[in-house]
Design an enzyme around this catalytic site. Sequence first.
Site, PDB file in Angstrom:
ATOM      1  N   CYS A 192       0.830  -1.215   0.000  1.00  0.00           N
ATOM      2  CA  CYS A 192       0.000   0.000   0.000  1.00  0.00           C
ATOM      3  C   CYS A 192       0.861   1.261   0.000  1.00  0.00           C
ATOM      4  O   CYS A 192       0.858   2.050   0.954  1.00  0.00           O
ATOM      5  CB  CYS A 192      -0.956  -0.014   1.181  1.00  0.00           C
ATOM      6  N   TYR A 204      21.940  -6.158  -3.109  1.00  0.00           N
ATOM      7  CA  TYR A 204      21.033  -5.168  -2.513  1.00  0.00           C
ATOM      8  C   TYR A 204      19.574  -5.476  -2.853  1.00  0.00           C
ATOM      9  O   TYR A 204      18.764  -4.581  -3.035  1.00  0.00           O
ATOM     10  CB  TYR A 204      21.422  -3.747  -2.949  1.00  0.00           C
TER      11      TYR A 204
END
Length: 450
Positions: A369, A398
Amino acid sequence: MAAPAPVLDTPDPSFGDLLAARPALAMDPLAGLMVEEVPLARIAAAVGTPTWVYSASTLRRRARLLKDALAEAGLDASIHYATKANPSLAVVNLLAQEGLGADVVSEGELRGARAAGVPASGIVFSGVGKTEREMRLALAEDILQINVESAEEAEMLSGVAASLGRRARVALRVNPDVDAKTHAKITTGLTENKFGVPIAMAPELYGRMSAMPGLEVVGLTVHIGSQIAQGVASYRAAYQRLGQLVRELRAAGHSVARVDCGGGLGIPYRDELPGSPAALAGAIKAGLGDLGVKIMMEPGRWIAGPSGVLLTRVIIEKHATTRRFVIVDAAMNDLLRPAMYEAWHGILPVSPVAFHAPISQADVVGPVCESSDTFTKGRDLPALPAESLVAILDAGAYGAAMSSTYNARPLAAEVMVEGARFSVIRDRQSYDALLEGQRLPAWAEGHTPG
């Protein structure tokens, strides 16, 4: 100022271009997208999605390319893989088998490197905020070197080492004020950055450190940034300045036995020029090659980045006004780079039919969200109905290392592929594990005493 995020004013690479530049990937006409000899569809069926998938052959090949480049330049060098890029025990262990040590920046990374089989004599501890606890552990393990980033840290480490009756082998991190021409959030060699000490202050501090109890000052270290993919001019400038500093320190009667040259060599995520180990080795040799110092390197992304993909499944395609959204089950909590750095990652369909199908522009997004939970906007992709599999490329560095459980989403599984076999190297986190360690306070309504 560091370079801003690049403006993408050239066409995106085609699916064929993306495959051709990544030797570990292939599109089988029946089995679909493969990592080495394993179909990604087979991994998805066995392990689920989202899942990180790493190529062992890519890790080995890139480690050997870097070692060979340093050797061919005639440098007495050791490589210490930056585990922050990908701290998976399986990844670190594989690289240790190739003779690489480890560069760590926390107690967790130090413990992980040791658990993965890296000898203490191959470990360097970097970072601007080492705690006394971490210093004590590094000294107890008798690691190769601690990179000191400030006068305050040197005094703190001196006190800790002296209290234990130990001597810490240390290198002073110098900030050469060189612009690495990379993203502002991953440059580390400018005066505005938090890392190291200004090069003009280094001679005085080096002398002070040499007189501190508990410290054995062995050399210098520098790291100017990450994802440096615009040639080696920045490296040359940094190493020239470092070479001048070595001469100045020796002229003042100080010993400088080692120079840690850092890492940061970039990889081509889109159409950047690939970082060249040979050119980097040449820059090191030009600046430091005549000084008789032991060279150390701390690569992370360059080795691990191209080894990995994030395998994810389409939940649904959503069509809203003029935009097409492909909503996948991976999200920014899994791969943060696009949201954090505006990073570009190649995306390939796993299906051989979809690979050759007509394309149209789509935004690939996750279910978190946040509007920033977006992997790409306006990317040319085929129709990807629910349950379609896609692979997000160059996610070996990463990626999993920066993932979180935001929105109460469990951490994804990790898999390593070698030839025609694959193995789960980290289980998918369970929902029970998300709640583990949490409890209601004793005064909460409904609390049941344990």
